[in-house]
Design a protein around this motif. Structure first.
Motif, mmCIF file in Angstrom:
data_model
loop_
_atom_site.group_PDB
_atom_site.id
_atom_site.type_symbol
_atom_site.label_atom_id
_atom_site.label_comp_id
_atom_site.label_asym_id
_atom_site.label_seq_id
_atom_site.Cartn_x
_atom_site.Cartn_y
_atom_site.Cartn_z
ATOM 1 N N LYS A 88 10.511 -4.003 8.158
ATOM 2 C CA LYS A 88 10.133 -2.901 8.580
ATOM 3 C C LYS A 88 9.456 -1.241 7.611
ATOM 4 O O LYS A 88 8.004 -0.917 8.750
ATOM 5 C CB LYS A 88 10.563 -2.724 9.419
ATOM 6 C CG LYS A 88 11.340 -3.693 10.823
ATOM 7 C CD LYS A 88 12.306 -3.059 11.109
ATOM 8 C CE LYS A 88 12.118 -4.057 12.343
ATOM 9 N NZ LYS A 88 13.100 -4.269 13.642
ATOM 10 N N CYS A 89 9.460 -0.747 6.674
ATOM 11 C CA CYS A 89 9.042 0.511 6.231
ATOM 12 C C CYS A 89 8.457 0.433 4.631
ATOM 13 O O CYS A 89 7.786 0.550 4.185
ATOM 14 C CB CYS A 89 10.325 1.207 5.503
ATOM 15 S SG CYS A 89 11.435 1.601 7.010
ATOM 16 N N VAL A 90 7.958 -1.417 4.610
ATOM 17 C CA VAL A 90 7.134 -1.325 2.944
ATOM 18 C C VAL A 90 5.719 -1.844 4.100
ATOM 19 O O VAL A 90 5.461 -2.727 5.158
ATOM 20 C CB VAL A 90 7.331 -2.463 2.680
ATOM 21 C CG1 VAL A 90 6.220 -2.430 1.680
ATOM 22 C CG2 VAL A 90 8.599 -2.067 2.142
ATOM 23 N N ASN A 93 0.629 -0.827 -0.050
ATOM 24 C CA ASN A 93 0.104 -0.459 -0.056
ATOM 25 C C ASN A 93 1.008 1.424 0.330
ATOM 26 O O ASN A 93 0.211 2.515 -0.659
ATOM 27 C CB ASN A 93 -0.599 0.467 1.300
ATOM 28 C CG ASN A 93 -1.993 -0.503 0.843
ATOM 29 O OD1 ASN A 93 -2.553 -1.229 0.302
ATOM 30 N ND2 ASN A 93 -2.258 -1.525 2.229
ATOM 31 N N SER A 94 1.964 1.030 0.767
ATOM 32 C CA SER A 94 2.796 2.481 1.053
ATOM 33 C C SER A 94 4.292 2.141 1.317
ATOM 34 O O SER A 94 4.358 1.221 1.741
ATOM 35 C CB SER A 94 2.428 3.618 1.864
ATOM 36 O OG SER A 94 2.195 3.048 3.088
ATOM 37 N N TYR A 95 4.734 2.550 1.103
ATOM 38 C CA TYR A 95 6.108 3.035 1.494
ATOM 39 C C TYR A 95 6.402 4.012 2.568
ATOM 40 O O TYR A 95 6.925 5.315 1.964
ATOM 41 C CB TYR A 95 7.015 2.051 0.830
ATOM 42 C CG TYR A 95 7.875 2.498 -0.864
ATOM 43 C CD1 TYR A 95 8.405 3.111 -0.210
ATOM 44 C CD2 TYR A 95 6.425 2.185 -1.635
ATOM 45 C CE1 TYR A 95 8.728 3.765 -1.576
ATOM 46 C CE2 TYR A 95 6.802 2.310 -2.708
ATOM 47 C CZ TYR A 95 8.220 3.425 -2.807
ATOM 48 O OH TYR A 95 8.296 4.186 -4.442
ATOM 49 N N LEU A 96 7.774 3.822 3.840
ATOM 50 C CA LEU A 96 8.863 5.161 3.434
ATOM 51 C C LEU A 96 9.432 5.352 2.251
ATOM 52 O O LEU A 96 10.680 4.725 1.781
ATOM 53 C CB LEU A 96 9.490 4.455 4.757
ATOM 54 C CG LEU A 96 10.517 5.635 4.778
ATOM 55 C CD1 LEU A 96 9.522 6.851 6.265
ATOM 56 C CD2 LEU A 96 11.584 5.078 6.415
ATOM 57 N N GLU A 151 15.378 7.902 0.215
ATOM 58 C CA GLU A 151 16.495 7.996 -1.378
ATOM 59 C C GLU A 151 16.665 5.580 -0.599
ATOM 60 O O GLU A 151 16.347 4.825 -2.059
ATOM 61 C CB GLU A 151 17.435 8.286 -1.233
ATOM 62 C CG GLU A 151 18.448 8.124 -2.492
ATOM 63 C CD GLU A 151 19.592 9.242 -2.857
ATOM 64 O OE1 GLU A 151 20.460 9.100 -3.360
ATOM 65 O OE2 GLU A 151 19.721 10.191 -1.531
ATOM 66 N N ASN A 152 16.973 5.768 0.148
ATOM 67 C CA ASN A 152 17.561 4.001 -0.640
ATOM 68 C C ASN A 152 16.181 3.138 -0.352
ATOM 69 O O ASN A 152 16.859 2.049 -0.913
ATOM 70 C CB ASN A 152 18.289 3.727 1.850
ATOM 71 C CG ASN A 152 18.848 2.456 1.396
ATOM 72 O OD1 ASN A 152 20.101 1.640 0.832
ATOM 73 N ND2 ASN A 152 18.192 1.943 2.623
ATOM 74 N N MET A 153 15.429 3.589 0.375
ATOM 75 C CA MET A 153 13.892 2.923 0.126
ATOM 76 C C MET A 153 13.980 2.262 -1.191
ATOM 77 O O MET A 153 13.665 1.826 -1.895
ATOM 78 C CB MET A 153 13.144 3.159 1.282
ATOM 79 C CG MET A 153 12.478 2.977 2.362
ATOM 80 S SD MET A 153 12.686 1.217 2.967
ATOM 81 C CE MET A 153 10.609 0.677 1.615
ATOM 82 N N ILE A 154 13.702 3.900 -1.822
ATOM 83 C CA ILE A 154 13.431 3.512 -3.244
ATOM 84 C C ILE A 154 14.206 2.875 -4.020
ATOM 85 O O ILE A 154 14.101 2.462 -4.968
ATOM 86 C CB ILE A 154 12.720 5.166 -3.701
ATOM 87 C CG1 ILE A 154 12.340 6.134 -3.077
ATOM 88 C CG2 ILE A 154 12.862 5.691 -4.973
ATOM 89 C CD1 ILE A 154 12.200 7.736 -3.050
ATOM 90 N N MET A 203 14.508 -4.250 -6.887
ATOM 91 C CA MET A 203 13.543 -5.364 -6.858
ATOM 92 C C MET A 203 12.756 -5.485 -7.460
ATOM 93 O O MET A 203 11.924 -6.395 -7.426
ATOM 94 C CB MET A 203 13.162 -5.593 -5.101
ATOM 95 C CG MET A 203 14.281 -6.050 -4.609
ATOM 96 S SD MET A 203 13.636 -6.194 -2.390
ATOM 97 C CE MET A 203 14.802 -6.544 -1.350
ATOM 98 N N ASN A 204 12.043 -4.787 -8.501
ATOM 99 C CA ASN A 204 11.056 -4.512 -9.667
ATOM 100 C C ASN A 204 9.130 -4.674 -7.850
ATOM 101 O O ASN A 204 8.655 -5.068 -9.006
ATOM 102 C CB ASN A 204 10.707 -5.805 -10.159
ATOM 103 C CG ASN A 204 12.315 -4.910 -11.468
ATOM 104 O OD1 ASN A 204 12.274 -3.602 -11.763
ATOM 105 N ND2 ASN A 204 12.879 -5.719 -11.810
ATOM 106 N N LEU A 205 9.508 -3.432 -7.334
ATOM 107 C CA LEU A 205 8.742 -3.420 -6.508
ATOM 108 C C LEU A 205 7.286 -2.258 -6.489
ATOM 109 O O LEU A 205 8.447 -1.228 -6.347
ATOM 110 C CB LEU A 205 8.755 -3.869 -4.631
ATOM 111 C CG LEU A 205 8.915 -5.861 -4.603
ATOM 112 C CD1 LEU A 205 9.668 -5.551 -3.384
ATOM 113 C CD2 LEU A 205 7.825 -6.245 -5.453
#
Length: 217
Positions: free
Chosen positions: A208-210, A155-158, A161-164, A170-172
Motif C-alpha cells: 500500500k505504501c510503494v 516511482n516512490s515509497y513512503l 524506517e520500516n519501509m526502507i 528485498m533489493n528493491l
C-alpha cells in the motif's frame, strides 16, 4: 521545534497520497497513537481551517492546509536530498533527521540549498520536490492496486524506517520493474517478480505504501 500540527499535516499528506483523503484509523496507525488522540488534533486542525472532515467519513486537507503542507514537505524532501548528498548517514536515518532539521522558513536558506543541490526534482525516496502538481499527484498508484500479469515501475515509497528496511532486504529500489504474480487477500500478501525473476512475497501493508506506474500499454 516541530509542532503536533506539523506532524499531523505531514501524516495526512502521506497517508492520502494518490487518493487525497485518509481516515482516523490510518492516521492513528501511521502516527502510532490512540484514535481519541487523533480526533482531538483533527478537531484543532478543522478549527484552523486546515482540514475538512465529514462525520464518520474521510479526512482531507483544505486548500489552505494543502499549501501549508506542501511547503513543509518541500523543505523536508530538500533536506533529505541534502543529507544523502553530503552525509554518510544510513538511509533509514535520513527521513527522521531531515524532518527535524527542515523546520526553517528563511527563503535565503531554501534558495541556497536548492542552488547547492542544483534544484533536485525528486527526493532520495522518489517524492517530487519542485513541482507542486507532481507532489500531490504524479500518476502513481499503490502497488496493491495492480493485478496479475501487470508490469509496473517503482516511482516512490513512503520513507519510514520500516519501509526502507523491508525494501532493502528485498533489493528493491526506485525505477525497478516488477511483474505482479498474484494477490491473496486472506493472507494479505502480494506476490511479484523482479526483473531477475526472483519472486517476492510483499505484505499488503508494504504494498500500500510503494507507489508505481504501469508499463503496460
Amino acid at each position: 521545534m516541530r509542532t503536533a500540527i506539523d506532524n499531523y499535516l505531514k501524516a495526512i499528506f502521506e497517508c492520502s497520497f494518490s487518493k487525497r483523503k485518509t481516515t482516523n484509523k490510518q492516521l492513528a496507525d501511521y502516527l502510532k497513537v490512540a484514535p481519541p488522540s487523533v480526533n482531538g488534533t483533527i478537531k484543532k486542525l478543522e478549527e484552523k481551517g486546515l482540514v475538512y472532515r465529514r462525520p464518520y467519513g474521510p479526512i482531507m486537507l483544505s486548500d489552505v492546509g494543502l499549501q501549508q503542507t506542501l511547503k513543509l514537505i518541500r523543505h523536508f524532501r530538500l533536506c533529505e536530498s541534502w543529507l544523502v548528498y553530503d552525509f554518510d548517514l544510513p538511509l533509514q536515518l535520513v527521513p527522521r533527521q531531515a524532518w527535524l532539521i527542515s523546520d526553517f522558513d528563511n527563503p535565503q536558506i531554501i534558495n541556497q540549498l536548492n542552488n547547492y543541490l542544483n534544484y533536485p526534482k525528486f527526493s532520495p525516496f522518489g517524492g517530487a520536490i519542485q513541482d507542486s502538481n507532481l507532489m500531490t499527484n504524479d500518476g502513481s498508484q499503490p502497488l496493491i492496486n495492480f493485478n496479475r500479469g501487470q508490469r509496473v515501475r517503482i516511482n516512490s515509497y513512503l520513507e519510514s524506517e520500516n519501509m526502507i528496511n523491508v525494501l532493502q532486504t528485498m533489493n528493491l529500489d526506485l525505477k525497478q520493474t516488477l511483474t505482479i504474480i498474484s494477490y491473496n487477500p486472506h493472507k494479505q500478501m502480494l506476490k511479484a517478480k523482479r526483473e531477475d525473476s526472483h519472486v517476492l512475497n510483499i505484505s499488503e501493508e508494504i504494498a500500500k505504501c510503494v507507489y508505481v506506474s504501469t508499463l503496460d500499454s
